[in-house]
Design a protein around this motif. Structure first.
Motif: not given
Length: 802
Positions: A632-639, A720-729
């Motif tokens: 989840x904390x990998x910006x390429x994948x997340x939830x 955390x919400x902002x991070x999850x809503x941002x686009x994937x790297x």
């Protein structure tokens, strides 16, 4: 073209050969040459033959040893005759004995004869060689220079060569030169190269090299060894010619502060530093401490420096302990200054031997430092079980037996936690099954939870070691794998029965680049290696029918399964530390291959795979949470990625498992927000206390502080919400997740701190070699007989300084 001539002597000293016109240099008028040479006339020339080049005296040849001495100084002027007098005073061949007669039956004679100056001309013209005139260095007028030959580099004296023993010293100051003249063994007639009028090859060679002043030519120091024909005497009187070459060294390499080839006696022996270096060498390479007491080691050290006193094994034990304490202090300070949590991994080590009577627990700390580099350091090495019958160890080391029901691994881990002040900084513990299933570990977990030492009530605390789990999964197919092992044994026997097939087999192993397992490797690792050899052999030599078609239907799917298991263990236990976001993908590969091969046509193989699947699914059910949070904390994948994978893993029930991952991630994040709030509250209280001290009413602004706290908390929760809503790297092969979080720490301040702790979680407690070993990690044979405190110092220090 250079004109070179040697003024020869016809009748010894009584005949003045220089006054004869017949002996004048070629190309010169006799009156001109005579006049020119009379200006250079000195009594020393009675002992030398001048060598002319283009009508100018360039060199002087000793009449006794035939050594060539330079005579041309700076700007073409003479550099005087003092060096000729020094050579004449110390010439060992002037005793009236022919150098060719000075031979020793044990040591070959080397003389210098028949020198042809034409062949010895340097690549550049001798007129370009700028020798420094000694007279220009008026400060070198001390009497000590009667026993030394100055060495010139770029027009400055950089060194001094003793004319007796030919050792080279620095030219800075004269006190060390005076001391050497008083202690020089060669000066008082005890030189190893000067005995009863005899001299050896090394003596002549050093004189040829050292008594010719270096000449500077085009920025290079030319040590001109003009003597090209060194005659090597033997009992039969035959002489072998050897050519001496001109040695060119860059002038920049020689500085006034670092003269070339300084004698070892000029360097002050730092025995303490030598002991420390020796300790590091022993620790680094796992040598026995008793190596310092080996006669060969003592002889070697004395050969390097006779004044060096070799330490004892007890000294090395003391120095290793001191080094351990120093390195430990530095590491403790580094961890203490860091605000990050620390994850631990625990493994079992064994002493070298057939039947272990003692077991060690090795505790390793994993954390990401302030520079966002993943660190892995051993912090504790202790005994957690020893045999009650190990009387010898009790007597030798005064160590009481440690019974497993009595202590287990709990005390060793808790002692390390207190020693390193980690009771408020723990994040998780990863351990092998022997430690993880220990009842004392569960008690330790309960105690840490009561102390509020673990995040989210210890749900990430007791993690199973992945390589240990995979080994247990393979064990479920042991019966089938043993049958495959018998098949492979027959294949190998058939190959080695013929020289042709044996050669083909070895070629296959070489060209395939297969890594051969060690003798102590796990049983299934050996089977996997042989399966790979068989498949590569069939591919290279399809006509050879050493294995039937039906047997190949069994071999191929089993090899696929073991290949995935082997590579996953190799990755997660490798020398390169992985961040925790990579573990999910590696474990998923195991799940995928088992699912694929469960539908194979061969019933026996399918049955084996189903048994392995049951064992794997049990692990997956207990581990998917801690494997998913780092992803989840990998910006390429997340939830989003977790939802995609868990739907394939759990089907219709996937929503429940995805919700569990989301909730535990939020709960963990809220705890980090709370710790940030407490930090802010403490800061506010300090400010309020300061206000009261200065006489202001703090109550009037209390509501404002509460408003700011609530606003800050709301902003933290939305991070955390902002991070999850941002686009994937976008996915890239060179993506560095630690570098990404470091560069985005200002945008996600709290989440980056949480990521720093989560991504440091280990999934393996041992290195790759130990993961494939049937014994596991083993103490060096040389160290296993030491007491536990010394072993801990050696093992930990070796890990820290590598």
């Amino acid at each position: 073209m250079l004109k070179i001539d040697r003024v020869a002597s016809a009748g010894g000293m009584e005949h003045d050969e220089h006054d004869s016109d017949d002996d004048m240099p070629l190309g010169l008028d006799s009156d001109e040459a005579a006049s020119r040479f009379r200006k250079k006339r000195s009594k020393v020339w009675e002992e030398y033959t001048p060598i002319y080049i283009n009508g100018v005296v360039q060199s002087a040849e000793c009449r006794y040893c035939h050594t060539l001495m330079s005579c041309k100084g700076a700007e073409g002027r003479s550099n005087g005759t003092s060096h000729l007098w020094r050579h004449h005073k110390n010439c060992r061949a002037k005793g009236g004995v022919d150098p060719s007669e000075l031979q020793d039956t044990d040591f070959p004679f080397v003389g210098v004869n028949d020198i042809d100056p034409v062949n010895m001309v340097l690549p550049e013209s001798l007129d370009d060689i700028n020798l420094v005139n000694i007279s220009e260095n008026s400060r070198y007028r001390s009497k000590v220079w009667m026993d030394f030959t100055p060495v010139y580099v770029e027009g400055r004296i950089q060194g001094a060569d003793c004319v007796h023993c030919h050792k080279r010293f620095s030219a800075e100051g004269r006190s060390h030169l005076n001391r050497h003249t008083q202690t020089c063994s060669a000066r008082v007639g005890t030189s190893a190269n000067h005995q009863d009028g005899w001299f050896f090859a090394s003596s002549v060679q050093s004189r040829v090299k050292d008594e010719l002043s270096p000449a500077l030519t085009n920025g290079k120091v030319q040590i001109a060894e003009y003597a090209s024909r060194l005659l090597k005497g033997n009992s039969s009187g035959h002489r072998n010619h050897q050519n001496q070459h001109i040695l060119a060294l860059p002038a920049d390499n020689m500085t006034p502060t670092e003269p070339s080839n300084l004698s070892a006696h000029t360097r002050k022996l730092d025995q303490e530093a030598s002991y420390q270096d020796l300790t590091r060498m022993i620790v680094m390479h796992g040598y026995p401490l008793s190596i310092v007491e080996h006669e060969e080691m003592k002889r070697f050290a004395k050969g390097l420096n006779p004044v060096f006193n070799m330490a004892s094994s007890l000294d090395m034990e003391e120095y290793s302990t001191l080094l351990f304490q120093k390195e430990k202090s530095d590491l403790k300070e580094k961890i203490a200054l860091s605000s990050q949590r620390v994850s631990l991994s625990a493994s079992v080590w064994f002493p070298h031997g057939a039947e272990p009577t003692i077991k060690y627990l090795c505790l390793t700390a994993h954390f990401i430092d302030a520079d966002w580099k993943l660190q892995r350091r051993i912090i504790k090495f202790g005994v957690f079980w020893s045999s009650p019958s190990n009387l010898e160890r009790m007597i030798h080391y005064k160590e009481a037996c440690v019974l497993e029901p009595e202590i287990g691994a709990c005390n060793v881990i808790w002692e390390a936690i207190r020693d390193w002040n980690l009771d408020r900084k723990l994040f998780c513990l990863t351990s092998v099954s022997e430690i993880r299933n220990d009842e004392s570990i569960s008690k330790l977990k309960d105690m840490l939870i009561q102390r509020n030492s673990l995040p989210i009530r210890g749900q990430l605390y007791n993690i199973a070691c992945v390589d240990d789990v995979l080994n247990s999964v393979v064990l479920q197919g042991q019966q089938m794998l043993y049958l495959v092992g018998d098949l492979l044994e027959r294949f190998i026997q058939a190959c080695v029965s013929s020289s042709l097939t044996r050669q083909q087999l070895l070629e296959v192993v070489t060209h395939a680049g297969l890594k051969c397992p060690h003798e102590d490797s796990k049983w299934w690792h050996k089977i996997y290696f042989r399966l790979e050899v068989l498949l590569h052999y069939k591919k290279s030599f399809p006509s050879e029918e050493l294995v039937s078609v039906d047997e190949m239907k069994i071999v191929e799917p089993i090899c696929k399964i073991l290949r995935v298991f082997y590579r996953v263990i190799e990755v997660i236990s490798g020398s390169v530390c992985l961040t925790a976001n990579m573990y999910f993908h590696e474990v998923w590969k195991v799940r995928t291959i088992l699912q694929e091969e469960a539908s194979t046509e061969h019933t026996d193989v399918a049955s084996m795979v189903r048994e392995m699947q049951e064992a794997f699914n049990e692990y997956w059910q207990n581990s998917y949470l801690w494997l998913s949070v780092p992803v989840v904390l990998d910006p390429r994948f997340k939830i989003t990625f977790i939802e995609f994978r868990l739907k394939r893993a759990f089907g219709a029930d996937a929503a429940k498992y995805v919700n569990d991952v989301t909730e535990i991630t939020r709960e963990l994040f809220h705890e980090y927000c709370t710790s940030m709030d407490q930090s802010n509250i403490q800061t506010s209280n300090c400010q309020a206390h300061d206000v009261e001290i200065y006489g202001f009413d703090s109550d009037s602004l209390e509501d404002w502080d509460q408003h700011l706290t609530a606003q800050t908390r709301s902003q933290l929760l939305s991070e955390l919400d902002n991070y999850l809503e941002d686009g994937l790297v976008p996915r890239k092969d060179d993506f560095d997740i630690l570098n990404w979080w470091m560069s985005h720490s200002s945008k996600y301040p709290t989440l980056s701190i949480m990521a720093q702790d989560v991504l440091a979680m280990p999934c393996s407690a041992v290195h790759c070699d130990a993961a494939f070993s049937s014994r596991g990690p083993v103490i060096h044979k040389q160290w296993s007989t030491l007491n536990i405190k010394t072993i801990e110092a050696l093992v930990c220090t070796r890990d820290w300084i590598r």
